[in-house]
Design an enzyme around this catalytic site. Structure first.
Site, short mmCIF file in Angstrom:
data_model
loop_
_atom_site.label_atom_id
_atom_site.label_comp_id
_atom_site.label_asym_id
_atom_site.label_seq_id
_atom_site.Cartn_x
_atom_site.Cartn_y
_atom_site.Cartn_z
N HIS A 40 0.85 -1.18 0.00
CA HIS A 40 0.00 0.00 0.00
C HIS A 40 0.89 1.25 0.00
CE1 HIS A 40 -3.49 -2.30 1.80
NE2 HIS A 40 -2.50 -3.01 2.31
N GLU A 122 2.61 -0.78 4.37
CA GLU A 122 2.38 0.59 3.89
C GLU A 122 3.72 1.25 3.61
OE1 GLU A 122 -0.46 2.24 3.38
OE2 GLU A 122 -1.98 1.20 4.58
N HIS A 161 -2.42 -2.97 -3.40
CA HIS A 161 -3.80 -2.80 -2.92
C HIS A 161 -4.74 -2.68 -4.11
CE1 HIS A 161 -6.43 -0.58 0.31
NE2 HIS A 161 -6.90 -1.77 0.02
N ASP A 171 -3.36 2.34 -4.92
CA ASP A 171 -2.01 2.24 -4.37
C ASP A 171 -1.43 0.83 -4.56
OD1 ASP A 171 -4.12 1.71 -2.38
OD2 ASP A 171 -2.55 1.49 -0.91
#
Length: 191
Positions: A40, A122, A161, A171
């Site tokens: 992400h 992330e 994602h 993303d």
């Protein structure tokens, strides 16, 4: 900053990384079915890097008055297993054995609820901002440790994602260099 040593996982946690444990997680339906890695991006406020707001967001402590966008998200209960900062620092929020809340409504190869069987990473960034060399290096190190511990994750089971929530999420975006990343991790797989 990330060093050149290999990362190890003990009891679901990477050693030698910053921990910022949060409460936004629960038990996986089957802890032996960790079989997907989802990449992400995140920046809070959007397009700004380096502040405390991502950690505050995952901890449920984001203050809505700080930025207009925070008024829309401060009550959301979300998390990821890892965050990789622009300088390559890795922060872990949730142990890999538990289910982080990163994927939302999602599907992979016909299976829904990707949070049940995935690990979420992330990258501090945006869809259109080039990621740093330090982030790629840290991501490769984290990927190696994760795949060594959870061998159901192979090269074809590392996705963005956008791949598991098409039309809803974009993303890690066009700025993520999948070729570079796959080349750096490719030698690790026998696929």
């Amino acid at each position: 900053m990330v060093s050149d040593t290999r990362l190890q996982i003990h009891a679901g946690w990477l050693d030698s990384v910053k921990r910022s444990e949060c409460e936004h997680f629960d038990c996986r339906p089957d802890p032996n079915d960790i079989s997907l890695l989802v990449i992400h991006n995140i920046s809070l406020p959007p397009g700004e890097f380096g502040g405390p707001y991502i950690l505050d967001f995952f901890a449920g402590k984001l203050q809505p008055h700080i930025h207009p966008m925070f008024e829309q998200i401060y009550q959301m209960r979300v998390s990821a297993h890892l965050l990789i900062r622009r300088d390559g620092q890795i922060v872990q929020f949730v142990g890999f054995e538990n289910r982080a809340w990163h994927a939302g409504v999602s599907s992979f190869q016909g299976r829904t609820r990707c949070n049940d069987f995935s690990i979420g990473i992330e990258l501090e960034g945006t869809d259109n901002t080039e990621y740093s060399a330090q982030q790629y290096a840290a991501l490769v190190r984290a990927t190696h440790a994760i795949v060594a511990q959870y061998p159901l994750i192979n090269l074809s089971r590392i996705v963005g994602h956008n791949d598991i929530a098409p039309g809803r999420k974009t993303d890690p975006g066009v700025s993520f260099d999948w070729g570079r990343y796959r080349q750096q991790i490719g030698f690790f797989y026998n696929s």
